[in-house]
Design a protein around this motif. Structure first.
Motif, PDB file in Angstrom:
ATOM      1  N   GLU A 149     -13.580  71.750  -0.406  1.00  0.00           N
ATOM      2  CA  GLU A 149     -14.982  71.357  -0.509  1.00  0.00           C
ATOM      3  C   GLU A 149     -15.304  70.144   0.350  1.00  0.00           C
ATOM      4  O   GLU A 149     -16.461  69.845   0.594  1.00  0.00           O
ATOM      5  CB  GLU A 149     -15.344  71.046  -1.964  1.00  0.00           C
ATOM      6  N   THR A 150     -14.305  69.431   0.783  1.00  0.00           N
ATOM      7  CA  THR A 150     -14.535  68.211   1.547  1.00  0.00           C
ATOM      8  C   THR A 150     -14.073  68.381   2.993  1.00  0.00           C
ATOM      9  O   THR A 150     -13.310  67.568   3.509  1.00  0.00           O
ATOM     10  CB  THR A 150     -13.802  67.023   0.890  1.00  0.00           C
ATOM     11  N   LYS A 151     -14.532  69.430   3.652  1.00  0.00           N
ATOM     12  CA  LYS A 151     -14.203  69.683   5.064  1.00  0.00           C
ATOM     13  C   LYS A 151     -14.938  68.686   5.950  1.00  0.00           C
ATOM     14  O   LYS A 151     -15.915  68.073   5.545  1.00  0.00           O
ATOM     15  CB  LYS A 151     -14.612  71.098   5.444  1.00  0.00           C
ATOM     16  N   THR A 152     -14.475  68.598   7.173  1.00  0.00           N
ATOM     17  CA  THR A 152     -15.165  67.721   8.113  1.00  0.00           C
ATOM     18  C   THR A 152     -16.486  68.360   8.529  1.00  0.00           C
ATOM     19  O   THR A 152     -16.688  69.569   8.396  1.00  0.00           O
ATOM     20  CB  THR A 152     -14.306  67.473   9.361  1.00  0.00           C
ATOM     21  N   LEU A 153     -17.379  67.553   9.046  1.00  0.00           N
ATOM     22  CA  LEU A 153     -18.688  68.043   9.457  1.00  0.00           C
ATOM     23  C   LEU A 153     -18.590  69.072  10.573  1.00  0.00           C
ATOM     24  O   LEU A 153     -19.327  70.055  10.584  1.00  0.00           O
ATOM     25  CB  LEU A 153     -19.583  66.884   9.885  1.00  0.00           C
ATOM     26  N   ASP A 154     -17.688  68.856  11.529  1.00  0.00           N
ATOM     27  CA  ASP A 154     -17.557  69.813  12.629  1.00  0.00           C
ATOM     28  C   ASP A 154     -17.156  71.192  12.123  1.00  0.00           C
ATOM     29  O   ASP A 154     -17.667  72.213  12.587  1.00  0.00           O
ATOM     30  CB  ASP A 154     -16.533  69.319  13.655  1.00  0.00           C
ATOM     31  N   GLU A 155     -16.245  71.233  11.161  1.00  0.00           N
ATOM     32  CA  GLU A 155     -15.843  72.522  10.581  1.00  0.00           C
ATOM     33  C   GLU A 155     -17.017  73.174   9.866  1.00  0.00           C
ATOM     34  O   GLU A 155     -17.214  74.384   9.957  1.00  0.00           O
ATOM     35  CB  GLU A 155     -14.688  72.330   9.604  1.00  0.00           C
TER      36      GLU A 155
END
Length: 186
Positions: free
Chosen positions: A140-146
């Motif tokens: 749930e806490t992926k990076t913004l680019d992903e």
């Protein structure tokens, strides 16, 4: 006399590509509508959870105000505080009671909105489950680019915009190719 088209500089293909892109855009528009409906339901559910928490908070505030009023009244009877302190406690108690009624009304409004989105009767009872507190797993806490990359591949509104862009390009290309000569065999 039968005429066969031998070469048209890609106009037929441009026409087919335009129709296919428009059709894809229409499909993505439908997907976006369904997605917005589901997000509306989720938003209504969270609004009901929030309204329910507001009722619980207002009830706790009312209980504190009632205790403060009872204490002020006892102190006034004992002669240690003025009547103004009791009146102030009464005012606070009435204000907290009003806050509780407002919170209950807001909860009913949120409940009605959720039931409406679910196409249930407005007077139907509904039980809501509270959220678990273990939110924030690593996926749930992926990076913004992903997240942006995933959105470009899966969000119907972005896919529809891309398909509309492709359709417009093919439409422009078809209009240009229409003016070019074509080879017709006789």
């Amino acid at each position: 006399m039968l005429k066969n088209l031998i070469f048209d500089f890609g106009k037929r293909l441009a026409d087919l590509n335009q129709v296919a892109s428009t059709w894809r855009a229409t499909g993505f528009e439908y997907d976006e509508t369904v997605q917005n409906y589901v997000y509306g339901l989720i938003g209504s559910y969270y609004a009901l959870l929030n309204a329910n928490a507001d009722v619980e908070s207002a009830a706790a505030s009312l209980k504190v105000a009632q205790t403060a009023r009872d204490t002020a009244n006892k102190k006034f009877k004992a002669g240690s505080v003025a009547k103004a302190d009791v009146l102030k406690a009464d005012t606070t108690l009435a204000s907290r009671d009003l806050d509780l009624e407002r919170a209950k009304n807001n909860r009913e409004i949120a409940k009605g909105a959720l039931l409406n989105k679910l196409s249930f009767p407005a007077d139907q009872e509904i039980q809501i489950a509270d959220l678990s507190s273990d939110i924030g797993t690593p996926q749930e806490t992926k990076t913004l680019d992903e997240l942006f990359a995933q959105a470009q591949k899966t969000r119907p509104d972005l896919l529809r915009a891309t398909a509309n862009k492709d359709s417009a390009w093919h439409r422009r290309n078809s209009a240009f190719l229409k003016n070019l000569p074509s080879q017709v065999a006789q």
